[in-house]
Design an enzyme around this catalytic site. Structure first.
Site, PDB file in Angstrom:
ATOM      1  N   SER A 296       0.927  -1.351  -0.039  1.00 41.02           N
ATOM      2  CA  SER A 296       0.135   0.028   0.020  1.00 41.02           C
ATOM      3  C   SER A 296       0.686   1.370  -0.094  1.00 41.02           C
ATOM      4  CB  SER A 296      -0.942   0.029   1.420  1.00 41.02           C
ATOM      5  OG  SER A 296      -1.350   1.380   1.466  1.00 41.02           O
TER       6      SER A 296
ATOM      7  N   TYR B 136      -1.408  -0.675  11.058  1.00 37.25           N
ATOM      8  CA  TYR B 136      -1.768  -0.959   9.751  1.00 37.25           C
ATOM      9  C   TYR B 136      -0.553  -1.021   8.738  1.00 37.25           C
ATOM     10  CZ  TYR B 136      -3.201  -0.846   4.855  1.00 37.25           C
ATOM     11  OH  TYR B 136      -3.124  -1.131   3.546  1.00 37.25           O
TER      12      TYR B 136
ATOM     13  N   LYS C  99       2.352  -3.509   6.713  1.00 33.95           N
ATOM     14  CA  LYS C  99       2.850  -3.451   5.327  1.00 33.95           C
ATOM     15  C   LYS C  99       4.199  -3.440   5.316  1.00 33.95           C
ATOM     16  CE  LYS C  99      -1.196  -4.356   3.330  1.00 33.95           C
ATOM     17  NZ  LYS C  99      -1.847  -5.505   2.668  1.00 33.95           N
TER      18      LYS C  99
HETATM   19  C1  WQD Z   1      -9.345   9.496   0.949  1.00 32.45           C
HETATM   20  C2  WQD Z   1      -9.642  10.972   1.012  1.00 32.45           C
HETATM   21  C3  WQD Z   1      -9.952  11.543   3.472  1.00 32.45           C
HETATM   22  C4  WQD Z   1     -13.644   9.202   4.107  1.00 32.45           C
HETATM   23  C5  WQD Z   1      -6.853   4.599   3.276  1.00 32.45           C
HETATM   24  C6  WQD Z   1      -5.517   3.838   3.871  1.00 32.45           C
HETATM   25  C7  WQD Z   1      -4.719   3.278   2.523  1.00 32.45           C
HETATM   26  C8  WQD Z   1      -5.741   2.388   1.872  1.00 32.45           C
HETATM   27  C9  WQD Z   1      -6.727   3.033   1.236  1.00 32.45           C
HETATM   28  C10 WQD Z   1      -6.003   0.072   2.256  1.00 32.45           C
HETATM   29  C11 WQD Z   1      -8.911  11.348   2.417  1.00 32.45           C
HETATM   30  C12 WQD Z   1     -11.305  11.774   2.840  1.00 32.45           C
HETATM   31  C13 WQD Z   1     -12.581   9.828   3.573  1.00 32.45           C
HETATM   32  C14 WQD Z   1     -14.732   9.994   4.469  1.00 32.45           C
HETATM   33  C15 WQD Z   1     -13.619  11.815   3.756  1.00 32.45           C
HETATM   34  N1  WQD Z   1      -6.039   1.360   2.589  1.00 32.45           N
HETATM   35  N2  WQD Z   1     -12.497  11.027   3.328  1.00 32.45           N
HETATM   36  N3  WQD Z   1     -14.855  11.316   4.440  1.00 32.45           N
HETATM   37  O1  WQD Z   1      -7.166   7.674   3.712  1.00 32.45           O
HETATM   38  O2  WQD Z   1      -6.209   7.692   1.300  1.00 32.45           O
HETATM   39  O3  WQD Z   1      -6.158   5.650   2.558  1.00 32.45           O
HETATM   40  O4  WQD Z   1      -7.726   3.664   2.606  1.00 32.45           O
HETATM   41  O5  WQD Z   1      -4.796  -0.279   1.604  1.00 32.45           O
HETATM   42  O6  WQD Z   1      -3.830   2.396   2.975  1.00 32.45           O
HETATM   43  O7  WQD Z   1      -4.517   4.391   4.310  1.00 32.45           O
HETATM   44  O8  WQD Z   1      -8.613   6.356   1.874  1.00 32.45           O
HETATM   45  O9  WQD Z   1     -10.692   6.585   1.045  1.00 32.45           O
HETATM   46  O10 WQD Z   1     -10.169   6.679   3.794  1.00 32.45           O
HETATM   47  O11 WQD Z   1      -9.739   8.800   2.175  1.00 32.45           O
HETATM   48  O12 WQD Z   1     -13.324  13.105   3.665  1.00 32.45           O
HETATM   49  O13 WQD Z   1     -15.850   9.741   5.224  1.00 32.45           O
HETATM   50  O14 WQD Z   1     -11.199  11.154   1.520  1.00 32.45           O
HETATM   51  O15 WQD Z   1      -9.812  12.485   4.332  1.00 32.45           O
HETATM   52  O16 WQD Z   1      -8.589  12.710   2.078  1.00 32.45           O
HETATM   53  P1  WQD Z   1      -7.027   7.067   2.460  1.00 32.45           P
HETATM   54  P2  WQD Z   1      -9.815   7.135   2.168  1.00 32.45           P
END
Ligand code: WQD
Length: 338
Positions: free
Chosen positions: A125, A149, A153
């Site tokens: 990741s 997490y 990884k």
């Molecule tokens: C994306 C953007 C949030 C939810 C994580 C893990 C990564 C991978 C993918 C496993 C960010 C914003 C999110 C919400 C929001 N997981 N957001 N409201 O954090 O980039 O990555 O998931 O492999 O390892 O770290 O993904 O989809 O959670 O967030 O505003 O309800 O959307 O702040 O900017 P992230 P995400």
């Protein structure tokens, strides 16, 4: 016909990989403990491909079962997806994350070596880059992690890299995913998280289908185009096609190699919301709230190393990602629940 063991095989990304493997003439064998997925996925894979892949329900901690799978199916290579992946949950349940993600991978590699199988593609990741100094991110940038997490990884990447040094038979690809979204065009398989989604797209899709009320946008004061977080969203079908490319490119002289899997294009949360509304024709109500602990401002890949070494680039644009994610959610408002 090359036989590929797909751990976590009934999960979101793995199930898409199984479809692509079948379409490209491989024989996948699915191995999953169903802790975060449903066996119904096997029926859906058969509906898409006309082929019903072998599925073994089991946990990586069950060495005896793993050994019997290698003995029965003559496994040529492994794509290792099985793992827990919720950042917040990993802070509360560190022991379970290390046991599952790290000890589980060690058990798998032990059984692989005993079966003389040294070809491994690992689902890593972009979280291993921590909070990058600059973007776009290249594979040689510093690695760090800020939660169990991400650390799991990173630990697995380091373990696999050490295995390749200690035994030259190992050929390993570490695939660093940016933000996988979307679904197979049929709408028969897709992302179906347990409980309230942590990730942006499943949350938006559940708002669109009426399962959730309103999206909270975590932070509107980042130094980005519109103040909201920027990420590199990649279509899950692009992502799994890269896995098959990486599998086919494994070679002992390469040892252990890391590859970014991203498009190279970052989008903000508000841009994603707009794209989803355009794709679905549904308005997504949202409110901007405080930042989420641990979030970074911006993350997107440099895809150049992967393009030159694997001959792969992402093909789907954001509109296609949103279209396909919505198609899945609309056809499956309750996910895989009957
Ligand atoms: C994306 C953007 C949030 C939810 C994580 C893990 C990564 C991978 C993918 C496993 C960010 C914003 C999110 C919400 C929001 N997981 N957001 N409201 O954090 O980039 O990555 O998931 O492999 O390892 O770290 O993904 O989809 O959670 O967030 O505003 O309800 O959307 O702040 O900017 P992230 P995400």
């Amino acid at each position: 016909m090359s036989t590929v063991l797909v751990t976590g095989g009934t999960g979101y990304i793995a199930s898409h990989a199984v479809v692509t493997l079948i379409e490209q003439g491989f024989t996948p064998v699915l191995f999953d403990n169903l802790s975060n997925s449903k066996s119904l996925v096997v029926d859906r894979i058969e509906a898409i491909t006309g082929v019903r892949p072998r599925f073994v329900e089991g946990d990586l901690s069950n060495i005896g079962l793993l050994e019997s799978v290698f003995a029965e199916f003559k496994i040529d290579s492994v794509i290792h997806f099985a793992g827990l992946k919720a950042v917040g949950e990993s802070v509360r349940e560190a022991q379970r994350y290390y046991a599952n993600n790290v000890a589980g991978t060690l058990a798998l590699t032990q059984v692989m070596a005993a079966a003389d199988c040294y070809s491994l593609v690992f689902s890593s990741s972009a979280t291993v880059y921590g909070d990058p100094e600059t973007v776009p991110i290249t594979e040689d940038m510093p690695l760090s992690a800020t939660n169990p997490y991400g650390r799991s990884k990173l630990m697995v990447e380091q373990i696999l890299s050490d295995l390749a040094v200690s035994n030259e038979n190992w050929r390993i690809a570490l695939l660093r995913y940016f933000n996988p979204v979307g679904a197979h065009e049929s709408g028969l398989i897709g992302e179906d998280p347990n409980g309230i989604p942590n990730n942006l797209l499943p949350y938006i899709a559940q708002v669109a289908v009426g399962k959730l009320e309103c999206l909270s946008v975590f932070g509107g004061d980042y130094q980005t185009v519109d103040g909201t977080g920027v990420r590199d969203y990649i279509h899950v079908v692009d992502l799994v096609e890269a896995h098959v490319k990486a599998l086919s490119a494994l070679a002992p002289e390469h040892g252990c190699q890391a590859y970014n899997l991203g498009t190279g294009q970052g989008y903000s949360v508000l841009e994603v919301i707009k794209a989803f509304e355009q794709a679905s024709g549904v308005e997504i109500p949202y409110k901007i709230v405080e930042r989420r602990a641990g979030d970074i401002r911006a993350s997107y890949a440099s895809p150049e190393n992967t393009a030159s070494k694997l001959g792969w680039r992402a093909r789907y644009d954001l509109a296609a990602m949103m279209r396909d994610h919505w198609c899945w959610q609309q056809r499956n408002p309750q996910g895989y629940e009957a």
